[in-house]
Design a protein around this motif. Structure first.
Motif, short mmCIF file in Angstrom:
data_model
loop_
_atom_site.label_atom_id
_atom_site.label_comp_id
_atom_site.label_asym_id
_atom_site.label_seq_id
_atom_site.Cartn_x
_atom_site.Cartn_y
_atom_site.Cartn_z
N GLY A 112 -71.41 14.59 12.18
CA GLY A 112 -70.31 14.46 11.56
C GLY A 112 -69.42 15.32 11.97
O GLY A 112 -68.26 15.47 11.92
N SER A 113 -70.13 16.67 12.59
CA SER A 113 -69.12 17.77 12.92
C SER A 113 -68.95 17.93 14.47
O SER A 113 -69.02 16.90 15.12
CB SER A 113 -70.01 19.13 12.53
OG SER A 113 -71.26 19.26 13.05
N PRO A 130 -83.99 17.54 6.60
CA PRO A 130 -83.96 17.14 8.02
C PRO A 130 -82.94 15.81 8.36
O PRO A 130 -82.38 15.81 9.22
CB PRO A 130 -85.33 16.73 8.70
CG PRO A 130 -86.24 17.74 7.80
CD PRO A 130 -85.60 17.51 6.49
N THR A 131 -83.29 14.73 7.31
CA THR A 131 -82.50 13.50 7.41
C THR A 131 -81.11 13.87 7.30
O THR A 131 -80.02 13.45 8.05
CB THR A 131 -83.00 12.45 6.61
OG1 THR A 131 -84.17 12.34 7.02
CG2 THR A 131 -82.06 11.13 6.72
N THR A 132 -80.57 14.35 6.14
CA THR A 132 -79.33 14.69 5.78
C THR A 132 -78.62 15.68 6.71
O THR A 132 -77.63 15.73 6.88
CB THR A 132 -79.36 15.42 4.09
OG1 THR A 132 -79.99 16.28 4.09
CG2 THR A 132 -79.67 14.05 3.27
N TRP A 133 -79.29 16.58 7.42
CA TRP A 133 -78.91 17.74 8.31
C TRP A 133 -78.37 16.79 9.45
O TRP A 133 -77.23 17.06 10.06
CB TRP A 133 -80.01 18.64 8.47
CG TRP A 133 -79.46 19.81 9.44
CD1 TRP A 133 -79.81 19.81 10.74
CD2 TRP A 133 -78.30 20.59 9.53
NE1 TRP A 133 -79.02 20.85 11.50
CE2 TRP A 133 -78.15 21.28 10.67
CE3 TRP A 133 -77.30 20.93 8.31
CZ2 TRP A 133 -77.33 22.24 10.92
CZ3 TRP A 133 -76.33 21.92 8.80
CH2 TRP A 133 -76.21 22.46 9.86
N GLU A 134 -79.30 15.91 9.99
CA GLU A 134 -78.72 15.18 11.03
C GLU A 134 -77.48 14.47 10.81
O GLU A 134 -76.89 14.44 11.73
CB GLU A 134 -79.88 14.26 11.47
CG GLU A 134 -80.00 13.45 12.75
CD GLU A 134 -81.05 12.63 12.91
OE1 GLU A 134 -80.73 11.53 13.29
OE2 GLU A 134 -82.24 12.97 12.86
N THR A 135 -77.36 13.95 9.81
CA THR A 135 -76.28 13.17 9.35
C THR A 135 -74.91 14.24 9.30
O THR A 135 -73.78 13.85 9.89
CB THR A 135 -76.14 12.73 7.98
OG1 THR A 135 -77.27 11.55 8.08
CG2 THR A 135 -74.91 11.88 7.56
N VAL A 136 -75.09 15.42 8.81
CA VAL A 136 -74.15 16.35 8.75
C VAL A 136 -73.78 16.83 10.17
O VAL A 136 -72.56 16.95 10.62
CB VAL A 136 -74.72 17.76 7.87
CG1 VAL A 136 -73.54 18.68 7.93
CG2 VAL A 136 -74.69 17.28 6.39
N ALA A 137 -74.68 16.88 10.86
CA ALA A 137 -74.70 17.64 12.17
C ALA A 137 -73.84 16.31 13.18
O ALA A 137 -73.14 16.92 14.01
CB ALA A 137 -75.99 17.98 12.92
#
Length: 86
Positions: free
Chosen positions: A85-86, A76-83
Motif C-alpha cells: 500500500g505504500s 508477515p502477511t499484514t506487513w506485506e499488505t502494508v508494504a
C-alpha cells in the motif's frame, strides 16, 4: 542511552524471527519508534503483540535506558499488505 542495534538485539532475542526497523525519534538514544514483523504475532491481538515486544525490552524500559517506545507490529502477511500500500 541505548543504541538502535541494542534495541534490535533485545527484540530479536525475544522474537527470534523478527524483522526490526528502528528510528531514534530524538537523536538522544532513548525515544524510539519500532516496527516489528514476526510470525509469532499470528493469531494474537495487537495488545498481545505489543506486550511481547515490551517483554523483550523490559530491562531497558525498567532501567529507563529507553524512555519511550512507539510500536507498530505486524505479522508477515499484514506487513506485506502494508508494504504494497505504500
Amino acid at each position: 542511552m541505548i543504541s538502535p542495534d541494542q534495541v534490535a538485539t533485545m527484540i530479536k532475542a525475544g522474537l527470534p524471527d523478527a524483522q526490526v526497523q528502528i528510528e531514534d525519534l530524538t537523536g538522544g538514544g532513548d525515544h524510539y519508534q519500532v516496527i516489528v514483523v514476526s510470525s509469532e504475532f499470528e493469531g494474537r491481538s495487537l495488545v498481545q503483540q505489543h506486550q511481547m515486544v515490551y517483554r523483550a525490552v523490559q530491562e531497558a524500559m525498567s532501567s529507563e535506558a529507553i524512555h519511550a517506545l512507539a510500536l507498530k507490529t505486524y505479522t508477515p502477511t499484514t506487513w506485506e499488505t502494508v508494504a504494497q500500500g505504500s
